[in-house]
Design an enzyme around this catalytic site. Structure first.
Site, PDB file in Angstrom:
ATOM      1  N   CYS A  47       0.828  -1.213   0.000  1.00  0.00           N
ATOM      2  CA  CYS A  47       0.000   0.000   0.000  1.00  0.00           C
ATOM      3  C   CYS A  47       0.865   1.268   0.000  1.00  0.00           C
ATOM      4  O   CYS A  47       1.487   1.561  -1.019  1.00  0.00           O
ATOM      5  CB  CYS A  47      -0.996  -0.046   1.146  1.00  0.00           C
ATOM      6  SG  CYS A  47      -2.405   1.027   0.840  1.00  0.00           S
TER       7      CYS A  47
ATOM      8  N   HIS B 190      -3.870  -5.294   1.482  1.00  0.00           N
ATOM      9  CA  HIS B 190      -3.547  -5.607   2.880  1.00  0.00           C
ATOM     10  C   HIS B 190      -3.981  -7.040   3.183  1.00  0.00           C
ATOM     11  O   HIS B 190      -4.889  -7.572   2.550  1.00  0.00           O
ATOM     12  CB  HIS B 190      -4.303  -4.669   3.828  1.00  0.00           C
ATOM     13  CG  HIS B 190      -3.816  -3.263   3.778  1.00  0.00           C
ATOM     14  ND1 HIS B 190      -2.562  -2.893   4.197  1.00  0.00           N
ATOM     15  CD2 HIS B 190      -4.423  -2.130   3.355  1.00  0.00           C
ATOM     16  CE1 HIS B 190      -2.424  -1.583   4.046  1.00  0.00           C
ATOM     17  NE2 HIS B 190      -3.529  -1.104   3.520  1.00  0.00           N
TER      18      HIS B 190
HETATM   19  N1  LIG Z   1      -3.010   1.972   3.892  1.00  0.00           N
HETATM   20  C1  LIG Z   1      -2.088   2.679   3.225  1.00  0.00           C
HETATM   21  O1  LIG Z   1      -0.909   2.364   3.234  1.00  0.00           O
HETATM   22  C2  LIG Z   1      -2.563   3.903   2.497  1.00  0.00           C
HETATM   23  C3  LIG Z   1      -1.535   4.560   1.647  1.00  0.00           C
HETATM   24  C4  LIG Z   1      -1.822   6.035   1.382  1.00  0.00           C
HETATM   25  N2  LIG Z   1      -1.781   6.781   2.611  1.00  0.00           N
HETATM   26  C5  LIG Z   1      -3.155   6.189   0.695  1.00  0.00           C
HETATM   27  O2  LIG Z   1      -4.149   6.477   1.342  1.00  0.00           O
HETATM   28  O3  LIG Z   1      -3.249   5.992  -0.475  1.00  0.00           O
END
Ligand SMILES: NC(=O)CC[C@H](N)C(=O)O
Length: 480
Positions: free
Chosen positions: A329, A423
């Site tokens: 992510c 995830h």
């Molecule tokens: N869960 C995350 O790693 C999110 C990655 C980033 N902050 C986004 O919202 O795209």
């Protein structure tokens, strides 16, 4: 409702165990926490975001989680700033000051009550969890998660104290003494948690607490290191490995300041082949066999951190040496050429170069993607599952897909480097085995079934609580 003398006294684990006990006894329990603050979130079947603790508790209650179980989620995303999630959707960012002292709490409380009422028509009993301490005098009149909620729900309230920290008499006595008369009436019992050593030695202590407070102590729960239940929030990170080890496959997870969803690595951490640790040490990163850049609630700030700490250099070097480098992510976004935030959803900085390993550019959008997904990994037929939570949209100059979700390409792989938005990806044995297979480590051939392992631990926890807690009293005092 299970409340605390402070945070991290073990509320969410006790609620998890109570949900499992009630389920075993033929009730239809559901967990509820009006407001959670955590960077470990989860996505419901209908694509809405909630705190992971309530998802875990729902799993212990053997039901699907819904946003009614955690209508307000605060996700810290900057200095004194949080993204506010209401009924599973972001409604904007707020500073701690405006959130806790502003006027929106009235509105949020009425939304929270709606969620509770809805849950209450479907399940019985609803097992409520409070947050932090019940005696935060300056915040009490704006409370939406502790005793105001208990009053609304007409719940029997149980106060949990952590004896391992010390000061248990003062914290229990003080917490109750600071309540007003109506609030005091709600407190039906006290639970002393995390006791180390011979419980019989605390018999006198228990009597003293009862004399002081006029409230029965329903149990003294021994510290249970061997029961595995997912941690609620980043407090859990403090207890994780921080150092490299020998004899196993060393997986370094880069300890980002805004790390999110570190629960992604719990299954890997349990794998007998693996030593997983969280680090900011360049030396340990150099020695690690695999480097993972985890999720981040503030990708740009964490990318800046990688550069200023010179960890970026170390990751690039590892990649040049053909070491496995994985991004999940936010970590995946950092592997690309650039990350931009034109609407300032996370940061004031408009755009920043990434590590440049993957030919991809990410733009943080104003709409958040939250969905569960099923996917195939590296052309393997086996269907795997996970979930996505991100603002970012990533475009590839040329995509070499890692996964397919409903025939659509997802993520990126090039030799030993891969990245994905998914995830929970390591909860799938297919991916773990693929990650580890090139390393020569003896391992018993039976497959590690994470789901079965979690089930076994919910039952262990239920048994542990039943042995040490007057459950009969709690059942007799159900108010539904
Ligand atoms: N869960 C995350 O790693 C999110 C990655 C980033 N902050 C986004 O919202 O795209």
């Amino acid at each position: 409702m299970f409340v605390g003398t402070g945070s991290d006294v073990g509320k969410s684990i006790i609620v998890t165990g109570i949900c499992r006990i009630l389920k075993q006894k033929g009730f239809a329990p559901a967990p509820f926490k009006a407001q959670n603050m955590s960077l470990n979130s989860y996505v419901t079947k209908d694509g809405l975001e909630i705190g992971r603790a309530q998802a875990v508790q729902a799993e212990a209650a053997e039901i699907d989680c819904t946003t009614d179980m955690n209508p307000v989620l605060l996700k810290p995303s900057g200095k004194n700033k949080s993204q506010v999630i209401l009924h599973g959707k972001p409604i904007g960012d707020q500073t701690a000051r405006s959130y806790f002292l502003g006027n929106n709490k009235q509105h949020l409380f009425s939304e929270v009550k709606k969620a509770f009422d809805h849950l209450n028509t479907q399940y019985s009993p609803v097992v409520l969890e409070g947050a932090g301490s019940i005696s935060e005098l300056n915040l009490k009149h704006r409370d939406i998660v502790n005793l105001r909620m208990a009053q609304y729900a007409n719940a029997s309230v149980y106060l949990i104290a952590d004896i391992d920290r010390g000061g248990v008499f003062a914290s229990v006595y003080g917490s109750i003494a600071l309540l007003d008369e109506n609030e005091k009436k709600l407190i039906k019992g006290i639970i002393i948690n995390k006791f180390r050593g011979d419980i019989s030695l605390f018999e006198e202590g228990k009597k003293l607490i009862e004399e002081l407070t006029k409230v029965p102590v329903l149990g003294v729960i021994p510290y249970a290191k061997d029961i595995y239940i997912e941690e609620e929030d980043s407090l859990g990170l403090e207890e994780k490995n921080k150092k490299i080890s020998q004899g196993k496959i060393n997986i370094a997870v880069v300890l980002l300041p805004f790390i999110s969803n570190f629960t992604d690595f719990n299954r890997l951490e349990k794998d007998k082949r693996v030593h997983l640790f969280y680090t900011r040490s360049k030396e340990d990163l150099k020695k690690a066999d695999i480097i993972i850049i985890p999720g981040s609630k503030n990708t740009i700030a964490d990318m800046q951190f990688l550069r200023s700490s010179a960890l970026a250099q170390e990751i690039l070097l590892a990649h040049e040496q053909n070491k496995k480098v994985v991004g999940i992510c936010g970590g995946f976004q950092m592997l690309g050429h650039s990350i931009s935030d034109p609407h300032n959803v996370e940061n004031d900085i408009q755009t920043i170069p990434g590590l440049g390993i993957i030919p991809a550019n990410t733009v943080l959008a104003s709409e958040k993607t939250t969905k569960q997904c099923q996917f195939t990994f590296k052309g393997n037929d086996k269907l795997c599952s996970g979930y996505e939570i991100h603002m970012g949209v990533t475009d590839f100059e040329e995509q070499l897909p890692l996964n397919f979700i409903d025939n659509k390409p997802e993520g990126y792989i090039n030799n030993n480097c891969w990245g994905t938005y998914i995830h929970g990806i390591f909860d799938n044995s297919t991916i773990v085995d693929d990650l580890l297979n090139e390393f020569n480590i003896d391992y018993p051939s039976e497959e590690f079934d994470y789901q079965a392992y979690k089930e076994e631990n919910y039952n262990k926890l239920a048994h542990h609580l039943e042995e040490n807690l007057n459950m009969q009293y709690i059942i007799e005092n159900l108010t539904y």
